[in-house]
Design a protein around this motif. Structure first.
Motif, PDB file in Angstrom:
ATOM      1  N   GLU A 163      -5.849  -7.405 -15.871  1.00  0.00           N
ATOM      2  CA  GLU A 163      -4.660  -6.946 -15.135  1.00  0.00           C
ATOM      3  C   GLU A 163      -3.426  -7.256 -15.973  1.00  0.00           C
ATOM      4  O   GLU A 163      -3.265  -8.380 -16.446  1.00  0.00           O
ATOM      5  N   GLU A 176      -0.238  -7.035 -14.945  1.00  0.00           N
ATOM      6  CA  GLU A 176       0.884  -7.522 -14.141  1.00  0.00           C
ATOM      7  C   GLU A 176       0.726  -9.037 -13.961  1.00  0.00           C
ATOM      8  O   GLU A 176      -0.136  -9.491 -13.202  1.00  0.00           O
ATOM      9  N   SER A 183       2.236 -11.544 -12.404  1.00  0.00           N
ATOM     10  CA  SER A 183       2.326 -12.202 -11.095  1.00  0.00           C
ATOM     11  C   SER A 183       1.072 -11.953 -10.262  1.00  0.00           C
ATOM     12  O   SER A 183       0.528 -12.877  -9.645  1.00  0.00           O
ATOM     13  N   LEU A 184       0.590 -10.715 -10.246  1.00  0.00           N
ATOM     14  CA  LEU A 184      -0.624 -10.404  -9.497  1.00  0.00           C
ATOM     15  C   LEU A 184      -1.830 -11.093 -10.109  1.00  0.00           C
ATOM     16  O   LEU A 184      -2.681 -11.630  -9.395  1.00  0.00           O
ATOM     17  N   LYS A 218      -4.135  -0.735  -4.647  1.00  0.00           N
ATOM     18  CA  LYS A 218      -2.979  -1.607  -4.456  1.00  0.00           C
ATOM     19  C   LYS A 218      -2.013  -0.950  -3.483  1.00  0.00           C
ATOM     20  O   LYS A 218      -1.886   0.277  -3.472  1.00  0.00           O
ATOM     21  N   PRO A 219      -1.280  -1.758  -2.716  1.00  0.00           N
ATOM     22  CA  PRO A 219      -1.430  -3.217  -2.542  1.00  0.00           C
ATOM     23  C   PRO A 219      -2.633  -3.533  -1.670  1.00  0.00           C
ATOM     24  O   PRO A 219      -3.035  -2.727  -0.831  1.00  0.00           O
TER      25      PRO A 219
END
Length: 225
Positions: A7, A9, A11-12, A101-102
Motif C-alpha cells: 500500500e 498510502e 497512513s492507511l 476503500k474506504p
C-alpha cells in the motif's frame, strides 16, 4: 500467520499494520512494486493485501507476477476503484477477494480470516495432524480432545508446521515466518531453539502422536504417525 501489506498510502498502511499486529499476525509492509517484489522473492506469506492502484499500474503487474510464480499466498485486493470491471479483472488474475476503500478494519480482519480458511484449509475450521487439532480462529490446540495451553510463539511455531505438512523447514525460514523479516538482526537462533524445546516437551507431555523432529544440519520436520 504472516501478512504482507502492499500500500502506497502511509497512513492507511500504518493503521493496518497496527491493527493486524494486535491480532497476532506477523505483518510486513511495502510501499511500491519494487519493495513488494523483493519481499515476495525472499519470504513466504500466508496473505497479501494489495492496493492495485499503485503508481503506473504496478499493482496489477504485481498480481500477474504472483500468478506467474504460483505464489501460495492468498491475495485480497484493496482499491479505491469499485467498478465491476476492476473486480472481475483482479479476480481473474488470481485474487481471492476484493475490498473497496474506504473499509472498516473489522471487515478487513474478517476478510483475511475468511480467505485464509478457504485458501489454506479447504474450508475446514481446524488444522489436524495425528491426534492434534489446532483451531486458528481461536488459537486453541487440543491433543486427543484435551486442550493444551501454549504460549504465543509456541502456538505460532506449531501452526507454521501444521500448515506445511511433510515439509522440511530450514531454521532461518522458520524464524522469519514466525518472528518476521527483522530476524536477520539477531545474533543467533537460541530463542528459536528455546521455543521449539518447550513446544516439543508440551506436545510430548500431552500425549501427542506427532513430533517436530530435528533434521540434522538443516532444520525441522513435522512427522505424523
Amino acid at each position: 500467520m504472516k501478512i504482507l501489506i502492499v500500500e502506497d498510502e502511509p497512513s492507511l498502511r500504518e493503521i493496518m499494520v497496527r491493527t493486524l499486529t494486535r491480532e497476532q499476525y506477523v505483518v510486513e509492509q511495502a510501499a511500491d512494486y519494487a519493495a513488494a517484489l523483493d519481499k515476495i522473492a525472499a519470504y513466504d506469506y500466508d496473505c497479501i493485501l494489495l492496493d492495485i492502484m499503485l503508481p503506473g499500474g504496478s499493482g496489477l503487474r504485481l498480481l500477474e507476477e504472483l500468478k506467474r510464480r504460483r505464489s501460495p499466498a492468498a491475495v485480497i485486493i484493496i482499491s479505491a476503484r469499485d467498478s465491476l470491471d476492476d473486480k472481475i479483472e483482479g479476480l481473474e488474475l488470481g485474487a481471492d477477494d476484493y475490498l473497496s476503500k474506504p473499509f472498516h478494519l473489522a471487515e478487513l480482519s474478517a476478510r483475511i480470516r475468511s480467505v485464509l480458511r478457504r485458501h489454506q484449509r479447504g474450508g475446514y475450521e481446524s488444522l489436524d495432524a495425528g491426534n492434534v487439532r489446532l483451531w486458528p480462529d481461536s488459537r486453541r490446540v487440543e491433543v486427543a480432545g484435551r486442550e493444551v495451553e501454549l504460549l504465543r510463539k509456541e502456538y505460532d511455531i506449531l501452526h507454521y508446521f501444521m500448515s506445511r505438512p511433510n515439509h522440511t523447514v530450514d531454521k532461518t525460514a522458520l524464524a522469519e515466518g514466525v518472528w518476521g523479516d527483522h530476524i536477520d538482526q539477531a545474533d543467533n537462533f537460541d530463542f528459536v531453539y528455546a521455543q521449539m524445546k518447550n513446544l516439543r516437551r508440551k506436545l510430548h507431555d500431552a500425549g501427542a502422536d506427532i513430533e517436530i523432529r530435528a533434521v540434522y544440519g538443516f532444520g525441522y520436520k513435522l512427522v505424523q504417525p
